[in-house]
Design an enzyme around this catalytic site. Structure first.
Site, PDB file in Angstrom:
ATOM      1  N   GLN A  99       0.997  -1.076   0.047  1.00  0.00           N
ATOM      2  CA  GLN A  99       0.049   0.051   0.176  1.00  0.00           C
ATOM      3  C   GLN A  99       0.919   1.162  -0.049  1.00  0.00           C
ATOM      4  O   GLN A  99       1.845   1.252   0.716  1.00  0.00           O
ATOM      5  CB  GLN A  99      -0.869   0.114   1.384  1.00  0.00           C
ATOM      6  CG  GLN A  99      -1.911   1.105   1.133  1.00  0.00           C
ATOM      7  CD  GLN A  99      -2.684   1.107   2.613  1.00  0.00           C
ATOM      8  OE1 GLN A  99      -2.435   1.432   3.523  1.00  0.00           O
ATOM      9  NE2 GLN A  99      -4.025   0.466   2.545  1.00  0.00           N
ATOM     10  N   TYR A 175      -6.245   9.863   5.423  1.00  0.00           N
ATOM     11  CA  TYR A 175      -4.851  10.439   4.895  1.00  0.00           C
ATOM     12  C   TYR A 175      -5.246  11.133   3.499  1.00  0.00           C
ATOM     13  O   TYR A 175      -6.242  11.304   3.399  1.00  0.00           O
ATOM     14  CB  TYR A 175      -4.253   8.968   4.501  1.00  0.00           C
ATOM     15  CG  TYR A 175      -3.800   8.336   5.689  1.00  0.00           C
ATOM     16  CD1 TYR A 175      -2.586   9.100   6.599  1.00  0.00           C
ATOM     17  CD2 TYR A 175      -4.089   7.031   6.306  1.00  0.00           C
ATOM     18  CE1 TYR A 175      -2.105   8.420   7.761  1.00  0.00           C
ATOM     19  CE2 TYR A 175      -3.563   6.724   7.499  1.00  0.00           C
ATOM     20  CZ  TYR A 175      -2.554   7.241   8.120  1.00  0.00           C
ATOM     21  OH  TYR A 175      -2.059   6.540   9.379  1.00  0.00           O
ATOM     22  N   ARG A 315      -6.567  -7.811  12.776  1.00  0.00           N
ATOM     23  CA  ARG A 315      -5.966  -8.227  14.311  1.00  0.00           C
ATOM     24  C   ARG A 315      -5.968  -9.618  14.716  1.00  0.00           C
ATOM     25  O   ARG A 315      -5.466 -10.128  15.490  1.00  0.00           O
ATOM     26  CB  ARG A 315      -6.964  -7.227  15.094  1.00  0.00           C
ATOM     27  CG  ARG A 315      -6.328  -5.750  14.940  1.00  0.00           C
ATOM     28  CD  ARG A 315      -7.317  -4.879  15.769  1.00  0.00           C
ATOM     29  NE  ARG A 315      -6.663  -3.614  15.783  1.00  0.00           N
ATOM     30  CZ  ARG A 315      -6.411  -2.827  14.731  1.00  0.00           C
ATOM     31  NH1 ARG A 315      -6.981  -3.017  13.656  1.00  0.00           N
ATOM     32  NH2 ARG A 315      -5.850  -1.658  14.635  1.00  0.00           N
TER      33      ARG A 315
END
Length: 341
Positions: A99, A175, A315
């Site tokens: 990414q 972002y 996670r």
């Protein structure tokens, strides 16, 4: 075979199953953005049984760095170590992409953004209280915008040279690309702001520039901040339209996640499934959905139900390295083809 473990193809890329380790920032590169042994081991130990890994966001230029030891892809001398990382993941049989991102108003240093406004929703590294954001980002001018678009293209080309199978543009979690897309952070009055169509101008120019840089054969993924989950922000209905525009611009796979308000750390299993339900029917390209996945049963349900083509398991894989392999065995999907690490 269960749908979760069926292979799928994107262009010439064959992915052995639908389980993806999504990008998760570790902050364990060097302060100069270089690969470390610890970072390589982190990924290598989580490849068994995973169809695809997306390496965490790497900054495309120094101003776009969002945390102290973030991975970088902003210089050519970083390519050899990135190549080593990609090769180590490939050895375990997983497809791997990386990414690429720019922090914009969430960057550490000379922050910039689509508009020079304070936002309580855009925390920077080390900030605890969202209401105490005092630094005004510098409003990007036309020259600055074009420069960053070129930086994304150069970063994508480095990813290709390093042997990654695909590149993903980070357009979520507050972002820079997401900042242009959201009406909460973009109050421009030129071709880069205003209507949904104009707020998409910068994201689409980044996509087209990356596509030109890597050519037609390398898949380009896009992490779409599909729902700001805030009053006045983008909704999944907006993102269904955005998804169509991104596909038309050359995106080969959509990775759905949270927008300006970021991702969620807690919630019911599959808490972003509603994004896939709204957006997947509007496009023909594969769609990936993340969101607190803890069991193979839930992941398989999402694939079988047509909510997603890929399921991101984040996670849970951080807690249990071999989760994907163990779920394969537990769910009785036949002789496991995955080698022990």
């Amino acid at each position: 075979m269960l749908p979760l473990f069926e292979p799928i193809r994107i262009k010439d890329l064959e992915i052995k199953n639908r389980i993806v380790m999504p990008p998760m920032a570790l902050d364990i590169a060097t302060e100069q953005g270089a690969i470390t042994h610890k970072l390589i081991e982190h990924y290598r130990m989580r490849t068994r049984g995973v169809g695809m890994i997306i390496v965490e966001h790497a900054y495309v230029n120094p101003e776009g760095k969002a945390h102290p030891r973030q991975l970088g892809i902003h210089r050519d001398d970083l390519i050899p170590a990135l190549e080593h990382l990609a090769a180590e993941i490939h050895k375990q049989g997983a497809v791997v992409g990386i990414q690429i991102s720019h922090g914009g108003a969430r960057s550490m240093g000379n922050i910039c953004g689509p508009s020079s406004i304070q936002s309580q929703y855009l925390t920077r590294f080390g900030e605890v209280n969202r209401k105490n954001c005092r630094v005004l980002p510098r409003k990007l001018d036309q020259e600055g915008i074009k420069g960053i678009i070129a930086d994304f293209a150069r970063a994508a080309r480095r990813a290709q040279k390093a042997g990654f199978d695909f590149v993903e543009i980070h357009g979520a979690h507050g972002y820079l690309v997401n900042q242009f897309y959201s009406p909460l952070t973009n109050i421009r009055h030129d071709e880069y702001g205003g209507s949904l169509e104009r707020r998409l101008t910068f994201p689409l120019e980044v996509v087209k520039s990356v596509r030109r840089a890597v050519g037609r054969s390398m898949p380009v993924f896009y992490r779409l901040g599909a729902d700001d989950r805030l009053p006045g922000g983008n909704t999944v209905q907006d993102s269904a339209l955005a998804a169509q525009a991104l596909e038309a611009a050359g995106v080969d796979c959509l990775d759905l996640s949270g927008g300006i308000s970021g991702y969620l750390r807690h919630g019911e299993e599959g808490f972003f499934a509603y994004m896939g339900q709204a957006i997947k029917p509007q496009v023909t390209i594969p769609v990936m959905v993340t969101g607190g996945i803890k069991t193979g049963n839930k992941a398989n349900e999402m694939i079988a139900g047509g909510i997603a083509d890929f399921v991101g398991v984040g996670r849970t894989l951080l807690k249990e390295n071999e989760w994907a392999y163990k779920e394969w065995v537990r769910m009785g999907s036949g002789t496991c083809p995955y080698q022990a690490i």
